[in-house]
Design an enzyme around this catalytic site. Structure first.
Site, short mmCIF file in Angstrom:
data_model
loop_
_atom_site.label_atom_id
_atom_site.label_comp_id
_atom_site.label_asym_id
_atom_site.label_seq_id
_atom_site.Cartn_x
_atom_site.Cartn_y
_atom_site.Cartn_z
N GLU A 255 0.80 -1.24 0.00
CA GLU A 255 0.00 0.00 0.00
C GLU A 255 0.83 1.29 0.00
OE1 GLU A 255 -2.72 -0.39 3.29
OE2 GLU A 255 -3.96 -1.84 2.22
N GLU B 214 -5.82 -8.40 0.50
CA GLU B 214 -6.52 -7.95 1.72
C GLU B 214 -7.95 -7.60 1.36
OE1 GLU B 214 -4.84 -4.79 4.11
OE2 GLU B 214 -2.81 -5.52 3.75
O1 IFM Z 1 -4.52 -3.11 8.97
C1 IFM Z 1 -4.39 -2.56 7.70
C2 IFM Z 1 -3.21 -3.17 6.97
O2 IFM Z 1 -2.02 -3.02 7.67
C3 IFM Z 1 -3.04 -2.49 5.63
N1 IFM Z 1 -4.27 -2.48 4.89
C4 IFM Z 1 -5.46 -2.04 5.55
C5 IFM Z 1 -5.62 -2.78 6.88
C6 IFM Z 1 -6.90 -2.29 7.58
O3 IFM Z 1 -6.81 -0.92 7.82
#
Ligand code: IFM
Length: 478
Positions: free
Chosen positions: A163, A366
């Site tokens: 990210e 994710e």
């Molecule tokens: O917890 C985070 C993760 O570290 C990165 N992506 C989003 C998740 C939720 O906010």
């Protein structure tokens, strides 16, 4: 019954600082997050990842949990602060931990997906300028070389960085995340250096024949609140910063001209880009890791919003600088973090990725929902909202696969509740409840549900939650 393709990789994801704890074990050095979380006022109730889920010590128990869940893949991140000493020499004790973890996964038939960097920059690197310093990109590639060289016989799916948008814009422009700066010119420079670090690391992995290379990028489709030109223009620009800035760089080797023009006066901004950087950044990838949480709706007007609309916490000074505000319909369902629940646009972003950027294998690295889960007096954690959320998002993925997008796996966020950065231990994202006082793990209802989904390689639409009649219906049936 909705079936997924044969061999679809069902997984779950975590990251090092969010679960490991053991902050100074086996020669681990401080990361920016140790320092940031210990700085008063930076995290919810001053909470830190010092102990988190104590996974560094409880990893075997956690592997058994994954086996019980029936996972086919597990995404974790490798803490740079554990794998190398300050002078760049490998830290064998830290590397051994990740070897034990990866081998333990293999023994249980779970494919390891390792992220080389997930927000936890060594503080010693931050002290030399962090992501504002071009040199950090080269240091990241060194870490990549040490780790992939040591573990390539057991890990073959690598993600360079996680990210870049979140780290650069929330770390350097809004200041919500480490290092807590508030300067959009810096955010752009940090984004470029992160992307350069990604490209250099990808090249290192390729040169070392260490396995498949990808990265994890958060994408949010952006729609205008109305078709008015101001809203349409604002949506386009927010999309440019959130999505195209990263996708264009990685897959086309350029930065979007509208974003470059909008930020032309900012320093250091795009002035840090050097010859050949874009070629490095666009090193071909074997797969794309897509993190999806929500779609965004923006308006380019100021003043009162039309009735039925409200501003969301996603509106930050960055959006305001762009003349935009994030809005939602007042009846829009949101998570406990105020994020809109928008499975409807998940298919759209997946199809757009294939059409506009790359037709390569995609893993959802994710996707999940934050709730305020609680243990019932019977000791059960009942989370039907999470089952609904995941069901809707899996349906969206299935639709994208039907449209020809090569989605090869789904790694939900998260295996267990963990340290949610600035929000500490407030929002819970896990399929497993963690009692942070005792470190007891309690599989939630969604854990059992997900185990069935994996076992069947599919799900029963439309929603797995038994329909609960509302009061009106209950009266009618009553
Ligand atoms: O917890 C985070 C993760 O570290 C990165 N992506 C989003 C998740 C939720 O906010």
């Amino acid at each position: 019954m909705i079936r997924f393709p044969e061999g679809f990789l069902w997984g779950a994801a975590t990251s090092a600082y969010q679960i490991e704890g053991a902050a100074s074990a086996d020669g681990r050095r401080p990361s920016v997050w140790d320092v940031f979380a210990h700085t008063p006022g930076k995290t919810f109730h001053g909470q830190t990842g010092d102990i988190a889920c104590d996974h560094y010590r409880r990893w075997e128990q956690d592997l058994d949990l994954m086996a019980e869940l029936g996972l086919k893949a597990y995404r974790f991140s490798i803490a740079w602060t554990r794998t190398t000493h300050e002078d760049g020499r490998p830290n064998q004790r830290g590397l051994d931990f990740y070897r034990r973890l990866a081998e333990g996964l293999r023994d249980r038939g779970i494919v390891p997906f390792a992220t080389l960097y997930h927000f936890d920059l060594p503080q010693s690197v931050e002290d030399k300028g962090g992501w504002l310093n071009r040199d950090t990109a080269y240091r990241l590639a060194e870490h990549a070389q040490v780790v992939t060289g040591a573990l390539k016989d057991t890990v073959d799916h690598w993600m360079t960085i996680n990210e870049a948008y979140v780290e650069s814009f929330l770390g350097y422009a809004t200041g919500e995340l480490s290092p807590g700066h508030q300067d959009t010119g810096e955010a752009l420079a940090a984004a470029h250096h992160l992307l350069l670090g990604h490209g250099l690391s990808a090249q290192t992995i390729r040169e070392g024949n260490a396995g498949k290379v990808g990265l994890a990028t958060s994408l949010s489709p952006v729609h205008p609140m109305t078709q008015a030109p101001a809203d349409v223009a604002a949506a386009r620009l927010v999309d440019g910063v959130n999505n195209r800035l990263f996708l264009d760089a990685i897959f086309k080797g350029t930065y979007p001209t509208d974003v470059q023009e909008r930020y032309a006066d900012l320093r250091p901004g795009f002035t840090v880009v050097q010859d050949r950087d874009m070629e490095v950044i666009s090193t071909p990838l074997d797969f794309f890791g897509l993190n999806f949480y929500y779609g965004r709706t923006v308006t380019g007007t100021d003043g009162d919003l039309p009735s039925g609309w409200a501003e969301t916490p996603l509106s930050t000074p960055v959006e305001r600088d762009l003349g935009a505000r994030d809005v939602v319909r007042t009846d829009q369902e949101t998570t406990v973090m105020g994020w809109p629940i928008t499975p409807n646009v998940f298919t759209e972003i997946l199809c757009r990725f294939k059409t506009d950027f790359a037709d390569i294998p995609v893993y959802i690295t994710e996707n999940g929902v934050s709730l305020h889960d609680q243990v019932s007096p019977e000791g059960v954690v009942h989370d039907p909202e999470r089952i609904d959320f995941l069901t809707l998002h899996l349906n969206a993925i299935h639709n994208a696969i039907a449209e020809g997008v090569q989605v090869k796996g789904y790694l939900t966020w998260s295996l267990m509740d963990n340290f949610e950065w600035a929000q500490g231990y407030g929002p819970r994202f896990g399929l497993t409840y963690v009692d942070f006082g005792t470190q007891r793990r309690i599989p939630k209802t969604s854990f059992h549900w997900y185990r069935d989904v994996i076992a069947r390689n599919g799900l029963n639409p439309p929603l797995a939650r038994p329909h609960e009649p509302d009061q009106e219906e209950a009266k009618q049936h009553g």
